[in-house]
Scaffold this motif. Structure first.
Motif, mmCIF file in Angstrom:
data_model
loop_
_atom_site.group_PDB
_atom_site.id
_atom_site.type_symbol
_atom_site.label_atom_id
_atom_site.label_comp_id
_atom_site.label_asym_id
_atom_site.label_seq_id
_atom_site.Cartn_x
_atom_site.Cartn_y
_atom_site.Cartn_z
ATOM 1 N N ALA A 104 9.677 4.679 -5.974
ATOM 2 C CA ALA A 104 10.458 4.929 -6.155
ATOM 3 C C ALA A 104 11.791 4.816 -4.961
ATOM 4 O O ALA A 104 12.610 5.665 -4.621
ATOM 5 N N MET A 105 11.391 3.744 -3.855
ATOM 6 C CA MET A 105 12.064 3.092 -3.147
ATOM 7 C C MET A 105 13.678 2.054 -3.545
ATOM 8 O O MET A 105 13.052 1.328 -4.434
ATOM 9 N N ASP A 106 14.342 2.562 -2.704
ATOM 10 C CA ASP A 106 15.375 0.913 -3.646
ATOM 11 C C ASP A 106 15.728 -0.416 -2.416
ATOM 12 O O ASP A 106 14.919 -1.126 -2.967
ATOM 13 N N GLY A 123 1.156 -0.975 -0.097
ATOM 14 C CA GLY A 123 -0.210 -0.038 0.176
ATOM 15 C C GLY A 123 0.598 1.422 0.169
ATOM 16 O O GLY A 123 0.553 2.218 -0.365
ATOM 17 N N CYS A 124 2.021 1.249 0.341
ATOM 18 C CA CYS A 124 3.137 2.593 0.739
ATOM 19 C C CYS A 124 3.079 3.252 -1.326
ATOM 20 O O CYS A 124 3.324 2.642 -2.379
ATOM 21 N N PRO A 125 2.091 4.443 -0.880
ATOM 22 C CA PRO A 125 2.017 4.988 -2.173
ATOM 23 C C PRO A 125 3.664 5.547 -2.633
ATOM 24 O O PRO A 125 3.974 5.516 -4.446
ATOM 25 N N ILE A 126 4.693 5.648 -2.204
ATOM 26 C CA ILE A 126 6.133 5.696 -2.437
ATOM 27 C C ILE A 126 6.788 4.253 -2.982
ATOM 28 O O ILE A 126 8.715 4.582 -3.558
ATOM 29 N N VAL A 139 13.038 8.754 1.407
ATOM 30 C CA VAL A 139 11.902 9.415 0.112
ATOM 31 C C VAL A 139 10.206 8.617 0.922
ATOM 32 O O VAL A 139 9.006 9.520 0.508
ATOM 33 N N CYS A 140 10.402 8.416 2.027
ATOM 34 C CA CYS A 140 9.231 8.221 2.673
ATOM 35 C C CYS A 140 8.561 9.462 2.806
ATOM 36 O O CYS A 140 9.120 10.200 3.480
ATOM 37 N N ALA A 141 7.770 9.331 2.569
ATOM 38 C CA ALA A 141 6.316 10.941 2.776
ATOM 39 C C ALA A 141 5.930 10.800 3.953
ATOM 40 O O ALA A 141 4.980 11.523 4.280
ATOM 41 N N THR A 142 5.670 10.131 4.980
ATOM 42 C CA THR A 142 5.271 10.105 6.332
ATOM 43 C C THR A 142 3.685 9.787 6.327
ATOM 44 O O THR A 142 2.859 10.853 7.198
ATOM 45 N N CYS A 143 3.490 9.377 5.432
ATOM 46 C CA CYS A 143 1.548 8.677 4.902
ATOM 47 C C CYS A 143 0.562 8.317 6.313
ATOM 48 O O CYS A 143 -0.205 8.328 6.322
ATOM 49 N N SER A 144 1.617 7.546 6.428
ATOM 50 C CA SER A 144 1.125 6.692 8.103
ATOM 51 C C SER A 144 0.259 5.528 7.082
ATOM 52 O O SER A 144 -0.512 4.674 7.872
ATOM 53 N N THR A 145 0.066 4.989 5.495
ATOM 54 C CA THR A 145 -0.386 4.191 5.200
ATOM 55 C C THR A 145 0.181 3.233 5.744
ATOM 56 O O THR A 145 -1.095 1.748 5.873
ATOM 57 N N CYS A 146 0.444 2.407 5.694
ATOM 58 C CA CYS A 146 1.749 1.573 6.219
ATOM 59 C C CYS A 146 1.212 1.130 7.547
ATOM 60 O O CYS A 146 0.794 0.119 8.018
ATOM 61 N N THR A 147 1.740 2.400 8.354
ATOM 62 C CA THR A 147 0.789 1.516 9.627
ATOM 63 C C THR A 147 -0.609 1.364 9.691
ATOM 64 O O THR A 147 -0.432 1.210 10.622
ATOM 65 N N ARG A 207 11.865 -1.866 -0.687
ATOM 66 C CA ARG A 207 10.390 -1.374 -0.072
ATOM 67 C C ARG A 207 10.611 -2.081 0.953
ATOM 68 O O ARG A 207 10.729 -2.822 2.617
ATOM 69 N N PRO A 208 9.576 -0.876 2.475
ATOM 70 C CA PRO A 208 8.988 -0.959 3.857
ATOM 71 C C PRO A 208 9.479 -1.994 3.969
ATOM 72 O O PRO A 208 9.958 -2.341 5.121
ATOM 73 N N ASN A 209 8.256 -3.231 3.734
ATOM 74 C CA ASN A 209 8.409 -3.912 5.155
ATOM 75 C C ASN A 209 10.264 -4.927 4.789
ATOM 76 O O ASN A 209 10.569 -5.547 5.600
ATOM 77 N N PRO A 253 5.294 0.533 11.085
ATOM 78 C CA PRO A 253 7.189 1.337 9.995
ATOM 79 C C PRO A 253 6.827 2.838 9.639
ATOM 80 O O PRO A 253 7.855 3.182 9.986
ATOM 81 N N ALA A 254 5.399 3.282 9.724
ATOM 82 C CA ALA A 254 5.649 5.358 9.459
ATOM 83 C C ALA A 254 6.953 5.434 10.571
ATOM 84 O O ALA A 254 7.502 6.236 10.497
ATOM 85 N N ARG A 255 6.551 5.076 11.899
ATOM 86 C CA ARG A 255 7.505 5.167 12.893
ATOM 87 C C ARG A 255 8.624 5.042 13.034
ATOM 88 O O ARG A 255 9.429 5.694 13.586
ATOM 89 N N ILE A 256 8.991 3.922 12.424
ATOM 90 C CA ILE A 256 10.413 3.239 12.675
ATOM 91 C C ILE A 256 10.727 4.003 10.937
ATOM 92 O O ILE A 256 11.786 4.669 11.610
ATOM 93 N N MET A 257 10.656 4.722 10.187
ATOM 94 C CA MET A 257 10.871 5.425 9.060
ATOM 95 C C MET A 257 11.429 6.567 10.360
ATOM 96 O O MET A 257 12.689 6.793 9.652
ATOM 97 N N ASP A 258 11.105 7.590 10.416
ATOM 98 C CA ASP A 258 11.203 8.500 11.338
ATOM 99 C C ASP A 258 12.600 8.008 12.179
ATOM 100 O O ASP A 258 13.319 9.252 12.619
HETATM 101 S S1 SF4 Z 1 4.383 6.495 5.479
HETATM 102 FE FE1 SF4 Z 1 4.609 4.168 4.803
HETATM 103 S S2 SF4 Z 1 2.909 3.712 3.408
HETATM 104 FE FE2 SF4 Z 1 3.504 6.324 3.514
HETATM 105 S S3 SF4 Z 1 5.828 5.976 2.382
HETATM 106 FE FE3 SF4 Z 1 6.650 5.957 4.600
HETATM 107 S S4 SF4 Z 1 6.948 4.172 4.548
HETATM 108 FE FE4 SF4 Z 1 5.424 4.268 2.360
#
Ligand code: SF4
Ligand code: SF4
Lengths: 285, 191
Positions: free
Chosen positions: B46-48, B40-43, B74-82, B50-52, B91-96
């Motif tokens: 464009a990632m090298d 479901g990640c919209p980005i 490039v994670c857009a912090t959209c929290s769709t993953c979460t 992928r989130p999983n 995962p969004a918090r992990i990206m942070d």
């Molecule tokens: S918050 Fe999650 S779904 Fe959104 S861009 Fe980042 S990794 Fe992808």
């Protein structure tokens, strides 16, 4: 209702038309907005991407200021809303973090107030009030309600409505005489937070959103987010050039259309601030 | 990507997952690799990595690879993953957390644009208390050529009154600066 109003930086610059229409709509619905004195930027994605503590403490200063006034906070900007409600949530769930936040901002926050988006505040005033204020039904508009991510995700914290298929904006517009389309991109990300660093990504996402909206039969898009609006509206020409498309969907703030329905004159709403001017679409309204 | 011996990685580098837990409060060990976050990640396009896979690599202690990835920037912090993770992994918090860890470790050679944007943004709000967009755009242009890539937008933004020429300076601008500095100090002490 009376709220501590947190406009956020965009509403004082790029999204002046959102600010104006928000104030008009709230006035018509009997919602009093008292601007939080000396509010500061919420930190957007930069603060929480570079420091967790600053990412909470920067928006928290605004909560502390509103609490001094004894007012719940209302924020029109979806991104600001999410930063404020996240700070509120984290401080209420983590006393150790709250202590640190209070230390670095040198202010107290007792957690006696809450945070809402303007969209929620408007809905809570009741559909009945809206239909009473209705002067110009939005006939002929087929709106793709585009909520974006920050009002509904992560759902544990930002829960204005369902994260996959929110309806509260749809319900408003239906009550105001418009059609709203059923489409699958209501809460897809537009990557507004990347617009300064990764324009290529945002162009693709903007293209996808406009394509799906058009394919779903919409003749315009309405959003509560001042990142989404310019990210679509200002980028239409770039998208069309890059992808050979022909989009000309007007992108509205939801409050602009509400204000129009409530009889605020078109000229006052300054639709000429839009890159895609909605002159033709609104000709009969 | 090179060949990785999974069992060996896990034994040698188990502490990275703990570091991430400390930074984010999220336990990556809860992830069972269903892949829903990436789906479901919209980005993701464009990632090298992928989130999983990022989450899996954290489980396996592949710290350098993760911190040097483009994904976290490039994670857009959209929290769709979460919103969709069936295991509550966030995962969004992990990206942070990973962005912050990359900054702390000085591993940002791969993210010059993004780091420049964040730095200029924080400078701006530290100075004025609110964002002064015009100055941010100009300073960003010196670093990355931002406005030259968007010449078609600059003029209409000005004529349509979308940019204020002057900053709004808060009475409490200094407070914002102090918050940024005090947070950095306190986090530094506790690192
Ligand atoms: S918050 Fe999650 S779904 Fe959104 S861009 Fe980042 S990794 Fe992808
Ligand atoms: S959605 Fe959750 S459980 Fe599934 S791979 Fe992503 S982080 Fe792991």
């Amino acid at each position: 209702m009376r709220y501590g109003y947190y406009p956020g930086c965009s509403l004082h610059s790029t999204a002046a038309e959102y600010e104006y229409s928000t104030r008009q709509v709230c006035e018509k619905l009997g919602i009093t907005l008292e601007e939080i004195p000396d509010w500061n930027c919420c930190g957007a994605s930069s603060a929480h991407s570079t420091s967790h503590l600053a990412g909470v403490a920067i928006p928290a200063r605004n909560l502390a200021l509103a609490e001094e006034k004894g007012l719940d906070v209302v924020a029109p900007c979806a991104a600001c809303y999410q930063r404020l409600v996240t700070a509120d949530y984290e401080m209420k769930h983590d006393p150790a973090l709250k202590a640190k936040v209070e230390q670095v901002m040198d202010r107290k926050f007792n957690g006696t107030i809450g945070v809402k988006s303007t969209l929620e505040a408007v809905v809570e005033s009741g559909l009945e009030k809206m239909t009473k204020a209705l002067q110009k039904p939005l006939k002929g508009l087929k709106i793709a309600c585009y909520y974006g991510c920050y009002l509904v995700k992560p759902p544990k914290i930002a829960h204005v409505d369902d994260p996959e298929n929110p309806m509260i904006m749809d319900n408003i517009f239906r009550a105001l005489g418009a059609e709203t389309v059923d489409w699958p991109y209501k809460t897809e990300c537009c990557s507004g937070s990347l617009v300064l660093s990764n324009t290529d990504i945002t162009l693709k996402l903007a293209r996808d959103i406009m394509q799906i909206a058009a394919d779903s039969g919409a003749n315009c898009i309405a959003t509560p987010c001042p990142l989404c609006q310019p990210n679509l509206d200002m980028r239409v020409a770039q998208v069309n050039k890059k992808y050979g498309t022909n989009f000309d969907l007007p992108i509205f703030y939801f409050t602009e259309l509400m204000a129009l329905a409530f009889g605020v004159p078109k000229a006052d709403l300054k639709f000429n601030k839009h890159f895609v001017e909605p002159t033709k679409l609104l000709a009969d309204l | 990507m090179s060949v990785v011996n999974l069992s060996e990685q896990k034994l040698v580098n188990g502490q990275f997952a703990d570091e991430v837990l400390k930074h984010t409060g999220v336990n990556v060990r809860d992830c069972y690799q269903c892949g829903k976050c990436s789906a479901g990640c919209p980005i993701a396009f464009a990632m090298d990595i992928r989130p999983n896979r990022v989450i899996r690599m954290v489980q396996l202690g592949m710290k350098d690879e993760v911190l040097e990835s483009r994904t976290i920037w490039v994670c857009a912090t959209c929290s769709t993953c979460t919103a969709r993770c069936p295991r509550g992994v966030d995962p969004a918090r992990i990206m942070d957390g990973l962005r912050i860890m990359a900054l702390e470790a000085g591993k940002t050679a791969n993210a010059e644009n993004e780091v420049a944007v964040h730095k200029l943004f924080m400078d701006s709000i530290g100075k004025y208390g609110r964002l002064y967009e015009l100055e941010l755009f100009l300073r960003l242009t010196l670093k990355t050529g931002f406005l030259f890539k968007n010449t078609d937008l600059a003029l209409p933004m000005l004529t349509k009154g979308k940019l204020s020429f002057l900053p709004t300076k808060l009475k409490g601008a200094n407070e914002v600066k102090k918050i940024i500095e005090a947070a950095a100090r306190l986090e530094g002490e506790q690192a």
